[in-house]
Structure formats: C-alpha cells, structure tokens
Design an enzyme around this catalytic site. Structure first.
Site, PDB file in Angstrom:
ATOM      1  N   ASN A   8      12.538  26.594  18.216  1.00 52.88           N
ATOM      2  CA  ASN A   8      13.924  26.974  17.817  1.00 52.88           C
ATOM      3  C   ASN A   8      15.041  26.073  17.468  1.00 52.88           C
ATOM      4  O   ASN A   8      15.268  25.426  18.552  1.00 52.88           O
ATOM      5  CB  ASN A   8      14.126  27.938  18.802  1.00 52.88           C
ATOM      6  CG  ASN A   8      15.577  28.453  19.031  1.00 52.88           C
ATOM      7  OD1 ASN A   8      16.382  28.415  18.020  1.00 52.88           O
ATOM      8  ND2 ASN A   8      15.958  29.201  19.791  1.00 52.88           N
ATOM      9  N   TRP A   9      15.179  25.814  16.413  1.00 50.29           N
ATOM     10  CA  TRP A   9      16.167  24.536  16.147  1.00 50.29           C
ATOM     11  C   TRP A   9      17.426  24.834  16.501  1.00 50.29           C
ATOM     12  O   TRP A   9      18.429  23.746  16.421  1.00 50.29           O
ATOM     13  CB  TRP A   9      16.161  24.165  14.670  1.00 50.29           C
ATOM     14  CG  TRP A   9      14.904  23.618  14.144  1.00 50.29           C
ATOM     15  CD1 TRP A   9      13.788  23.255  14.824  1.00 50.29           C
ATOM     16  CD2 TRP A   9      14.532  23.095  12.751  1.00 50.29           C
ATOM     17  NE1 TRP A   9      12.902  22.652  14.025  1.00 50.29           N
ATOM     18  CE2 TRP A   9      13.218  22.637  12.837  1.00 50.29           C
ATOM     19  CE3 TRP A   9      15.338  23.382  11.585  1.00 50.29           C
ATOM     20  CZ2 TRP A   9      12.714  21.998  11.626  1.00 50.29           C
ATOM     21  CZ3 TRP A   9      14.548  22.707  10.490  1.00 50.29           C
ATOM     22  CH2 TRP A   9      13.322  22.028  10.504  1.00 50.29           C
ATOM     23  N   LYS A  10      17.843  26.039  16.898  1.00 51.51           N
ATOM     24  CA  LYS A  10      19.175  26.312  17.388  1.00 51.51           C
ATOM     25  C   LYS A  10      20.334  25.712  16.559  1.00 51.51           C
ATOM     26  O   LYS A  10      20.289  25.761  15.442  1.00 51.51           O
ATOM     27  CB  LYS A  10      19.287  25.880  18.888  1.00 51.51           C
ATOM     28  CG  LYS A  10      18.145  26.404  19.829  1.00 51.51           C
ATOM     29  CD  LYS A  10      18.678  26.206  21.302  1.00 51.51           C
ATOM     30  CE  LYS A  10      17.479  26.733  22.179  1.00 51.51           C
ATOM     31  NZ  LYS A  10      17.492  26.811  23.455  1.00 51.51           N
ATOM     32  N   HIS A  96      18.369  36.538  21.774  1.00 50.01           N
ATOM     33  CA  HIS A  96      18.262  35.040  22.604  1.00 50.01           C
ATOM     34  C   HIS A  96      19.309  34.962  23.599  1.00 50.01           C
ATOM     35  O   HIS A  96      20.497  35.543  23.325  1.00 50.01           O
ATOM     36  CB  HIS A  96      18.402  34.030  21.552  1.00 50.01           C
ATOM     37  CG  HIS A  96      17.810  32.703  22.197  1.00 50.01           C
ATOM     38  ND1 HIS A  96      18.833  32.252  23.126  1.00 50.01           N
ATOM     39  CD2 HIS A  96      16.603  32.033  22.214  1.00 50.01           C
ATOM     40  CE1 HIS A  96      18.261  30.826  23.384  1.00 50.01           C
ATOM     41  NE2 HIS A  96      16.774  30.843  23.195  1.00 50.01           N
ATOM     42  N   GLU A 172      11.937  34.316  28.352  1.00 44.10           N
ATOM     43  CA  GLU A 172      12.908  33.009  28.572  1.00 44.10           C
ATOM     44  C   GLU A 172      13.496  33.334  29.901  1.00 44.10           C
ATOM     45  O   GLU A 172      14.895  33.866  29.613  1.00 44.10           O
ATOM     46  CB  GLU A 172      13.633  32.928  27.393  1.00 44.10           C
ATOM     47  CG  GLU A 172      12.764  32.837  26.092  1.00 44.10           C
ATOM     48  CD  GLU A 172      13.461  31.693  25.039  1.00 44.10           C
ATOM     49  OE1 GLU A 172      12.649  30.653  24.692  1.00 44.10           O
ATOM     50  OE2 GLU A 172      14.563  31.927  24.685  1.00 44.10           O
ATOM     51  N   GLY A 179      19.416  24.114  27.855  1.00 40.62           N
ATOM     52  CA  GLY A 179      20.785  24.052  27.380  1.00 40.62           C
ATOM     53  C   GLY A 179      21.364  24.730  28.711  1.00 40.62           C
ATOM     54  O   GLY A 179      22.528  24.109  29.126  1.00 40.62           O
ATOM     55  N   SER A 222      12.309  24.870  28.598  1.00 47.11           N
ATOM     56  CA  SER A 222      11.879  23.692  28.924  1.00 47.11           C
ATOM     57  C   SER A 222      10.439  23.612  28.628  1.00 47.11           C
ATOM     58  O   SER A 222       9.879  22.984  29.588  1.00 47.11           O
ATOM     59  CB  SER A 222      12.204  23.509  30.553  1.00 47.11           C
ATOM     60  OG  SER A 222      13.534  23.405  30.821  1.00 47.11           O
ATOM     61  N   GLY A 243      12.488  25.113  22.568  1.00 47.12           N
ATOM     62  CA  GLY A 243      13.750  24.503  21.868  1.00 47.12           C
ATOM     63  C   GLY A 243      13.976  23.358  21.901  1.00 47.12           C
ATOM     64  O   GLY A 243      13.188  22.802  20.853  1.00 47.12           O
TER      65      GLY A 243
HETATM   66  P1  PGA Z   1      14.288  24.973  25.476  1.00 49.73           P
HETATM   67  O1  PGA Z   1      14.813  26.328  24.944  1.00 49.73           O
HETATM   68  O2  PGA Z   1      13.080  24.738  25.286  1.00 49.73           O
HETATM   69  O3  PGA Z   1      15.287  23.854  25.006  1.00 49.73           O
HETATM   70  O4  PGA Z   1      14.491  25.228  26.941  1.00 49.73           O
HETATM   71  C1  PGA Z   1      14.086  27.725  24.749  1.00 49.73           C
HETATM   72  C2  PGA Z   1      14.741  28.503  23.948  1.00 49.73           C
HETATM   73  O5  PGA Z   1      16.019  28.703  24.366  1.00 49.73           O
HETATM   74  O6  PGA Z   1      14.166  29.027  23.030  1.00 49.73           O
END
Ligand code: PGA
Length: 263
Positions: A8-10, A96, A172, A179, A222, A243
């Site tokens: 997930n490139w956010k 999300h 999640e 974040g 994470s 992420g």
């Molecule tokens: P993260 O994010 O791996 O940076 O904790 C996961 C997500 O929000 O999909």
C-alpha cells in the site's frame, strides 16, 4: 496455498512521481518473474495509478479507495467504481483505518463503497481493526463484529447465495500501523501473533455464522522483512498488507522472497 503480499503506497511522496513509480513497478515485475508461491499486489496513489494501469503482468494493481456514486456534486471525491474498471484495474482497498480516521469513513460508507465495488466486479480488500484503547478494554471481538455486521454484511446481503461475491479482509489493528504509532510517539510494532490469531479467529467465526466460510484474511501493521517469516508461516494469515516496508523495493522484494521460500 499461495500467500498474498500487497503493498500500500499510501501518500508516499517519491512513489507519487510517475517516473519513479514506473521504475519501481518495472523492476518489481522483473524480479518476481519466477515467483510462484506469492501473489503480489500494489496499491499506488491515484495520481500514478492511471499511468501504471495496463503496464503490469504479474503485479495486480489496485486503487486505495473509491467513491460510492458515479456522478454528482462530490468535490474531491475518489475514483468511482466505473473509473477503476475503465482503467482496467480490478481491486480496491475499502475502509482502511487511515480513511476512517482522517476522512470520516464510517461503517455506513464502507457498506456503500463495498456495494459499489462488488457491483462492478472489483475485488475489495476490506480493512478492519481495533484501536489500542479498545484492545486494552478487551473490546477487540466486539469492535470487529460491529465492523463486519454494519459495514460488510449489509453490502454482501445484496447478492444472492448463488452469486456470492469474492472479497478479502485486511485485519489491521490500528495500534500496529506504523503511521499511527508514530502519531502517538511510539516505535511501530507488529501485533502479537496470539492477538492476530484471536482476531482472525473472531473474524472467521462472525463470517461463518453469516454463511461465509473460508474467508481469506491479510494481516497489516508494521509488517516488514524482519517479521515476515513469522507472520507468513501462520496458517491463519493468508498474506500481508504492507505499508511503509513496501515503499522500498529491496524490502518489499525481501518479503516476497520470504513468502516464496515458505510455499
Ligand atoms: P504499515 O501500514 O505497514 O506502515 O504499518 C500498513 C497499512 O496501513 O496498510
């Protein structure tokens, strides 16, 4: 069974650059050409998704969100389900926790988005998870049940038993998402395996009571090369929604290779 690893490139700034995103995807495609035991997904930002769409073979691209209507006065709305289909993209993240937290997506909106995606034949990854306060108060089960009953089941109920739509769940826990951990000034940490097992068991139980057996669940929060082996070795984890660790090609590739070696 094939595990899924989804990046997930956010809102990562570097990966919102078209050339940078293209280069990443091209290299990724090359590196995973021989991978057989992992299905790789990437969810780029809207700015680069149209540019990458149609240019991948093995990597399945998806949108990070969608809007539930097709037309109208919705300033700043996301892609509609038809926009996503028109791009040739067939999957989307829904609910999300960052969209819930920053952009007010609640269960009602999750249900609307989910219905819109399923009607267009888009595979949704519906994200659910409790926050730290809810976990500490022992409310994990209650929260997950509510999210499934109010956000997911009403949309699934629109489809007949013969045409049950396909979907994936992303579990999640909010406290584990890098974040959010940083927002609280904490070092991001994956959830404990026993807590993930409990949550995945709860999710499967709620779905099974509603007539949906064999629900696939990705874990997110994470996940990174250092814990990928432990996470991916668990039979109750069907894959990872990654992420931060997916923004660097070497670390994303490392996770994919770990998944491949376990297959
Ligand atoms: P993260 O994010 O791996 O940076 O904790 C996961 C997500 O929000 O999909």
């Amino acid at each position: 069974m094939k595990k899924i690893i989804a990046g997930n490139w956010k809102f990562n700034k570097e990966l919102r650059n078209k050339e940078r995103a293209r280069e990443f995807i091209e290299k990724l495609e090359k590196e995973i050409a021989g991978i057989e035991n992992v299905e790789v997904k990437v969810f780029p930002h809207n700015l680069v998704l149209p540019y990458l769409a149609g240019k991948t073979k093995k990597v399945k691209l998806g949108a990070q969100d969608l809007h539930w209507t097709e037309d109208g006065s919705f300033t700043s709305a996301q892609f509609s389900a038809c926009d996503i289909v028109n791009l040739g993209v067939k999957q989307v993240l829904i609910g999300h926790s960052e969209t819930r937290f920053y952009f007010g997506v609640d269960e009602k909106k999750v249900a609307l988005k989910l219905k819109a995606a399923l009607k267009e034949g888009i595979l949704p990854i519906i994200c659910i998870g409790e926050d730290i306060k809810e976990k500490e108060e022992g409310k994990t089960k209650q929260v997950l049940e509510k999210q499934i009953k109010e956000g997911i089941l009403p949309a699934l109920a629109e489809f007949s038993a013969e045409s049950k739509p396909e979907f994936l769940i992303g579990y999640e826990p909010i406290y584990a998402i890098a974040g959010f951990a940083k927002l609280r000034g904490k070092e991001p940490k994956s959830a404990r395996i026993e807590d993930i097992e409990f949550a995945h068991g709860t999710i499967r139980e709620v779905f099974s009571r509603a007539g949906y057996s064999e629900v696939k669940i990705l874990y997110g929060g994470s996940s990174k090369p250092e814990n990928a082996k432990e996470l991916l070795s668990q039979a109750f984890i069907d894959g990872l929604l990654v992420g931060t660790a997916s923004w660097s090609l070497p670390s994303f590739l490392q996770m994919i290779r770990i998944g491949e070696s376990l297959g």
